[in-house]
Design a protein around this motif. Sequence first.
Motif, mmCIF file in Angstrom:
data_model
loop_
_atom_site.group_PDB
_atom_site.id
_atom_site.type_symbol
_atom_site.label_atom_id
_atom_site.label_comp_id
_atom_site.label_asym_id
_atom_site.label_seq_id
_atom_site.Cartn_x
_atom_site.Cartn_y
_atom_site.Cartn_z
ATOM 1 N N ALA A 202 0.832 -1.212 0.000
ATOM 2 C CA ALA A 202 0.000 0.000 0.000
ATOM 3 C C ALA A 202 0.867 1.263 0.000
ATOM 4 O O ALA A 202 0.608 2.195 -0.771
ATOM 5 N N SER A 203 1.913 1.278 0.820
ATOM 6 C CA SER A 203 2.737 2.492 0.880
ATOM 7 C C SER A 203 3.533 2.663 -0.416
ATOM 8 O O SER A 203 3.747 3.790 -0.868
ATOM 9 N N ALA A 204 3.945 1.558 -1.042
ATOM 10 C CA ALA A 204 4.698 1.662 -2.302
ATOM 11 C C ALA A 204 3.818 2.230 -3.422
ATOM 12 O O ALA A 204 4.270 3.065 -4.212
ATOM 13 N N ILE B 92 -1.992 0.251 9.477
ATOM 14 C CA ILE B 92 -2.174 1.667 9.125
ATOM 15 C C ILE B 92 -0.995 2.480 9.662
ATOM 16 O O ILE B 92 -0.416 3.313 8.950
ATOM 17 N N ARG B 93 -0.606 2.209 10.905
ATOM 18 C CA ARG B 93 0.507 2.956 11.511
ATOM 19 C C ARG B 93 1.824 2.694 10.792
ATOM 20 O O ARG B 93 2.627 3.605 10.608
ATOM 21 N N GLU B 94 2.041 1.461 10.372
ATOM 22 C CA GLU B 94 3.272 1.127 9.630
ATOM 23 C C GLU B 94 3.275 1.827 8.264
ATOM 24 O O GLU B 94 4.309 2.319 7.814
ATOM 25 N N ALA B 95 2.121 1.867 7.614
ATOM 26 C CA ALA B 95 2.042 2.543 6.308
ATOM 27 C C ALA B 95 2.376 4.021 6.455
ATOM 28 O O ALA B 95 3.091 4.596 5.619
ATOM 29 N N LYS B 96 1.888 4.632 7.536
ATOM 30 C CA LYS B 96 2.152 6.065 7.758
ATOM 31 C C LYS B 96 3.648 6.341 7.914
ATOM 32 O O LYS B 96 4.122 7.409 7.564
ATOM 33 N N LYS B 97 4.383 5.338 8.449
ATOM 34 C CA LYS B 97 5.836 5.520 8.611
ATOM 35 C C LYS B 97 6.536 5.528 7.256
ATOM 36 O O LYS B 97 7.601 6.090 7.093
ATOM 37 N N THR C 60 5.010 6.328 4.156
ATOM 38 C CA THR C 60 4.547 7.338 3.190
ATOM 39 C C THR C 60 3.747 8.428 3.896
ATOM 40 O O THR C 60 3.018 8.133 4.840
ATOM 41 N N ASP C 61 3.941 9.657 3.408
ATOM 42 C CA ASP C 61 3.063 10.719 3.922
ATOM 43 C C ASP C 61 1.999 11.060 2.876
ATOM 44 O O ASP C 61 1.276 12.035 3.004
ATOM 45 N N LYS C 62 1.920 10.222 1.836
ATOM 46 C CA LYS C 62 0.878 10.426 0.811
ATOM 47 C C LYS C 62 -0.388 9.681 1.230
ATOM 48 O O LYS C 62 -0.338 8.786 2.064
ATOM 49 N N PRO C 63 -1.538 10.041 0.624
ATOM 50 C CA PRO C 63 -2.788 9.383 1.029
ATOM 51 C C PRO C 63 -2.795 7.889 0.694
ATOM 52 O O PRO C 63 -2.255 7.479 -0.342
ATOM 53 N N PHE C 64 -3.375 7.127 1.589
ATOM 54 C CA PHE C 64 -3.659 5.720 1.296
ATOM 55 C C PHE C 64 -5.030 5.405 1.893
ATOM 56 O O PHE C 64 -5.581 6.213 2.644
ATOM 57 N N ALA C 65 -5.579 4.247 1.544
ATOM 58 C CA ALA C 65 -6.930 3.901 1.997
ATOM 59 C C ALA C 65 -6.915 2.529 2.667
ATOM 60 O O ALA C 65 -5.898 1.831 2.668
ATOM 61 N N VAL C 66 -8.054 2.176 3.244
ATOM 62 C CA VAL C 66 -8.246 0.839 3.808
ATOM 63 C C VAL C 66 -9.461 0.228 3.115
ATOM 64 O O VAL C 66 -10.458 0.918 2.886
ATOM 65 N N ASN C 67 -9.361 -1.046 2.745
ATOM 66 C CA ASN C 67 -10.525 -1.757 2.222
ATOM 67 C C ASN C 67 -11.164 -2.549 3.349
ATOM 68 O O ASN C 67 -10.501 -3.352 4.011
ATOM 69 N N VAL C 68 -12.444 -2.309 3.567
ATOM 70 C CA VAL C 68 -13.187 -3.034 4.597
ATOM 71 C C VAL C 68 -13.991 -4.133 3.908
ATOM 72 O O VAL C 68 -14.855 -3.843 3.077
ATOM 73 N N MET C 69 -13.665 -5.374 4.256
ATOM 74 C CA MET C 69 -14.350 -6.525 3.658
ATOM 75 C C MET C 69 -15.588 -6.804 4.508
ATOM 76 O O MET C 69 -15.483 -7.149 5.685
ATOM 77 N N LEU C 70 -16.759 -6.633 3.907
ATOM 78 C CA LEU C 70 -17.990 -6.573 4.699
ATOM 79 C C LEU C 70 -18.492 -7.935 5.176
ATOM 80 O O LEU C 70 -19.347 -8.005 6.060
#
Length: 308
Positions: A29-31, A55-60, A62-72
Amino acid sequence: MKTKITEMLGIEYPIIQGGMAWVGEYHLASAVSQAGGLGIIGAASAPPEVVREQIREAKKLTDKPFAVNVMLMNPNAPEVAKIVIEEGVKAVTTGAGNPAQFMEEWKKAGVKVIPVVASVAMAKMLERAGADAVVAEGMESGGHIGSTTTMSLVPQVVDAVNIPVIAAGGIADGRGVAAAFMLGAEAVQMGTRFVASKESIVHDNYKQKLIKATDIDSVITGNSTGHPIRTIRNKMTKEYLKLEEQGAGLEELEQLTLGSLRNAVIDGDVVNGSVMAGQISGMIHDVQSCEEIITSVMTQAEKLMKLA
Ligand code: TUI
């Protein structure tokens, strides 16, 4: 390249990553986000606290936007929905169900909501419920799918809603992106192409299975259970399809696929595991970085659309 989606999400290119179970973790996701697309952490069936950690690891990274997919279909989806807000995630995509119950809390928190839909009816319903955009996902996609093809679904969804539409299913290069734009899409979602990226943590056996696959090597299992899943043909799918033909019940079928995606992605069991992948697997010839993938796809698309 600017579109309604790049503007809405604050990203450079109109490419979003599929929110894939096991595959869509923070390295990938961060890449994708670092390369100018929208990376997505696939929460799938992960424990909610693991999603928070991801989510916290991704923030480390990249400072660009990323999203989360919620599998319902995940019973923990309500907890994941809250974590997304607590962690300040800018956008969510949803899959395998109807996210209407989470819409209000997400909207109130300013999270952009982008449900993945496989039909016009679902797209219209979720637009009314407040969705900011939809991903129209054709049955060429890997994993859990609907029954309409991308070519048919995307223009019908585009005609039916006023929010931007992201095309998914069967898109792996600049030709697919250009075609999606011709159908009225404002961005594309790619899953399988990113599975075979350098940054994806998927076992090398899985990546090699995609590289070896041809156009006709994926099959749909689960038509009899109401949960059709596209994977690359192997020993597991042969047994599954045989059992389905014999009228096997849900329990027996589930025995065959319990933990099977994890077994393929993490352990590299591409014989008995579930190698979820789209019909474009035959177009994957090598493993590239997310940056190389996004740059080459966009260069080709812009040339075809005469933007460059
Ligand atoms: O969700 C996906 N693809 C997925 S989820 C997944 S995890 C999984 N693993 C094993 C078994 C089942 C799931 C693997 N791949 N794509 C988005 C998508 N959503 N495709 C189709 C749908 C969909 C289906 C039904 C969206 C809405 C829907 O509505 C049903 C309802 O509740 O009315």
